[in-house]
Scaffold this active site. Structure first.
Site, mmCIF file in Angstrom:
data_model
loop_
_atom_site.group_PDB
_atom_site.id
_atom_site.type_symbol
_atom_site.label_atom_id
_atom_site.label_comp_id
_atom_site.label_asym_id
_atom_site.label_seq_id
_atom_site.Cartn_x
_atom_site.Cartn_y
_atom_site.Cartn_z
ATOM 1 N N LYS A 112 -7.473 -1.247 7.086
ATOM 2 C CA LYS A 112 -6.974 -1.635 6.567
ATOM 3 C C LYS A 112 -6.510 -3.500 7.009
ATOM 4 C CE LYS A 112 -3.828 1.869 4.697
ATOM 5 N NZ LYS A 112 -2.745 2.738 4.048
ATOM 6 N N LYS A 195 -14.680 8.324 1.542
ATOM 7 C CA LYS A 195 -13.966 9.271 1.303
ATOM 8 C C LYS A 195 -13.047 8.603 -0.643
ATOM 9 C CE LYS A 195 -9.574 7.158 3.199
ATOM 10 N NZ LYS A 195 -8.568 7.634 3.927
ATOM 11 N N LYS A 198 -7.901 5.318 -2.806
ATOM 12 C CA LYS A 198 -7.642 3.846 -3.840
ATOM 13 C C LYS A 198 -8.251 2.983 -3.472
ATOM 14 C CE LYS A 198 -5.090 4.188 -7.845
ATOM 15 N NZ LYS A 198 -5.341 4.629 -8.876
HETATM 16 P P1 TYM Z 1 -1.622 9.394 1.290
HETATM 17 O O1 TYM Z 1 -0.405 9.020 0.237
HETATM 18 O O2 TYM Z 1 -2.579 8.515 1.314
HETATM 19 O O3 TYM Z 1 -2.450 11.008 0.952
HETATM 20 C C1 TYM Z 1 -1.896 12.003 0.355
HETATM 21 C C2 TYM Z 1 -2.266 13.250 0.685
HETATM 22 O O4 TYM Z 1 -4.037 13.353 0.671
HETATM 23 C C3 TYM Z 1 -4.935 13.189 1.450
HETATM 24 N N1 TYM Z 1 -6.415 12.552 0.685
HETATM 25 C C4 TYM Z 1 -7.036 13.257 0.834
HETATM 26 N N2 TYM Z 1 -7.892 14.632 1.322
HETATM 27 C C5 TYM Z 1 -9.379 15.246 0.928
HETATM 28 N N3 TYM Z 1 -9.773 13.642 0.258
HETATM 29 C C6 TYM Z 1 -9.939 12.900 0.286
HETATM 30 N N4 TYM Z 1 -10.775 11.893 0.114
HETATM 31 C C7 TYM Z 1 -8.039 12.209 0.315
HETATM 32 N N5 TYM Z 1 -7.905 11.770 0.199
HETATM 33 C C8 TYM Z 1 -6.317 11.711 0.593
HETATM 34 C C9 TYM Z 1 -4.461 12.423 2.902
HETATM 35 O O5 TYM Z 1 -5.006 13.028 3.621
HETATM 36 C C10 TYM Z 1 -3.107 13.218 2.068
HETATM 37 O O6 TYM Z 1 -2.324 14.523 2.934
HETATM 38 N N6 TYM Z 1 0.444 9.130 5.686
HETATM 39 C C11 TYM Z 1 0.468 9.426 4.423
HETATM 40 C C12 TYM Z 1 2.116 9.785 3.746
HETATM 41 C C13 TYM Z 1 2.619 10.415 4.820
HETATM 42 C C14 TYM Z 1 2.744 11.761 5.390
HETATM 43 C C15 TYM Z 1 3.875 12.171 5.964
HETATM 44 C C16 TYM Z 1 2.050 12.940 5.463
HETATM 45 C C17 TYM Z 1 3.833 9.771 5.160
HETATM 46 N N7 TYM Z 1 4.704 11.048 6.255
HETATM 47 C C18 TYM Z 1 4.916 12.630 6.843
HETATM 48 C C19 TYM Z 1 2.696 13.976 6.232
HETATM 49 C C20 TYM Z 1 3.478 14.315 6.848
HETATM 50 C C21 TYM Z 1 -0.609 8.842 3.588
HETATM 51 O O7 TYM Z 1 -0.300 7.765 3.868
HETATM 52 O O8 TYM Z 1 -0.729 9.826 2.396
#
Ligand code: TYM
Length: 332
Positions: A112, A195, A198
């Protein structure tokens, strides 16, 4: 009951199919067997610039989508991260236990920040994984259901938890990632080497759950496939078709080998046409349910307030212990 915790960013407006299949679907299943805490991570969202009104709306929208997907506040604790102040408070302690080099190695940060350039990259983005460490440790989570792209952040959480426990005595549960093999990484429909995301996917490469079902069906039909004709799971040789098989399997519960057998002798178009219908049928009620939950923002806010109160109880106890162990003088 073992405990799980996970979070999702509100930034994107609509969740995409990767969010659902990689994470949210597991959240729904785990609330039946685990003590589950799920949150909309609005503090993580502001590591990149957000329009204030849009962020507020997106946070409600994210909560509505979680409810529409089957996250049930009767069976789990659903809340908004910023409603529980302990997250940022513990994050500071964890910042002071995380190495600069260690944080610099986080691949999501590297990707990023490389895209944004050094001047546009905030310190918040740099320390984002440490806030995630605090999120997880506050709840003494045993497992963290996420997609593959979050594995490194869970590893960091484990390292920091062990460091804290080693230095100050057993305080935090060291969490394990809960990452399902089958749908841990859903790929971009136009570029199955990356992957679905967004930030990186083109509009045609990503299935947003709140888009017109017809538009999503069309995207499935025009997904990039591979040379050859055989419908076979082969992530190296046939990444496009393999991605479609994984999505089909995850949405229908049919195993990939069963699908291979079913589509034996048929052309790619047959799989695409069937999957397009399945996706359209899945998103149609999802969109309606999301709109229903959004229609009553007061009720939605009340439900989130209840969740935050439950979360705060657990978080406050962990924070108090951590502050005490570190040697911070308690106020009188
Ligand atoms: P975020 O908001 O980017 O994504 C949410 C969840 O979706 C999963 N994900 C995917 N899984 C499979 N294939 C894909 N193409 C794909 N794109 C996204 C992500 O792995 C995620 O599980 N940092 C985290 C949010 C967070 C969090 C936490 C998670 C903040 N605090 C504590 C677990 C525990 C994030 O940005 O996810």
């Amino acid at each position: 009951r073992p405990r799980v915790l996970s979070g999702i960013q509100p930034t994107s407006g609509s969740f995409h199919l990767g969010n659902y299949l990689g994470a949210v679907r597991q959240w729904v299943a785990l609330q039946e067997t685990h003590d589950a805490f799920y949150m909309v991570v609005d503090l993580h969202a502001i590591t990149i610039p957000q329009d204030p009104a849009e962020l507020r709306a997106a946070t409600r929208l994210a909560a509505a989508q979680l409810l529409a997907a089957g996250v049930d506040p009767e069976r789990c604790t659903l809340f908004v991260q910023s409603h529980v102040a302990e997250h940022t408070q513990l994050a500071w302690v964890m910042n002071c236990l995380t190495g600069f080099g260690e944080a610099s190695r986080m691949t999501q940060f590297k990707d990023k920040s490389a895209k944004q350039g050094a001047e546009a990259t905030t310190v918040g983005l740099f320390t984002y994984p440490v806030l995630q460490v605090a999120d997880i440790l506050l709840y003494q989570a045993d497992q963290v259901p996420v997609g593959e792209d979050q594995r490194q952040h869970i590893e960091l959480t484990r390292d920091v938890a062990e460091r804290f426990n080693g230095r100050f005595g057993q305080t935090f549960t060291v969490p394990a990632p809960y990452i399902l093999k089958d749908a841990a990484k859903i790929y971009d429909l136009q570029d199955p080497a990356i992957k679905m995301s967004k930030s990186a996917s083109s509009p045609k490469g990503i299935i947003n759950l709140l888009d017109e079902p017809k538009a999503s069906a069309k995207k499935i039909k025009s997904a990039v496939t591979d040379t050859g004709t055989e419908i076979r799971y082969d992530p190296q040789g046939k990444p496009g078709i393999s991605n479609l098989l994984v999505i089909h399997s995850a949405l229908t519960g049919t195993t990939v080998p069963e699908l291979e057998e079913k589509f034996a002798g048929q052309l790619y178009g047959a799989l695409k046409t069937e999957l397009a219908g399945i996706v359209a049928d899945w998103v149609t009620p999802f969109r309606e349910r999301t709109q229903e939950f959004l229609a009553d923002p007061a009720e939605l806010d009340a439900l989130l307030a209840k969740g935050a109160a439950k979360a705060r109880e657990v978080a406050a106890a962990s924070l108090a212990t951590a502050y005490d162990r570190v040697g911070l003088l308690p106020p009188r």
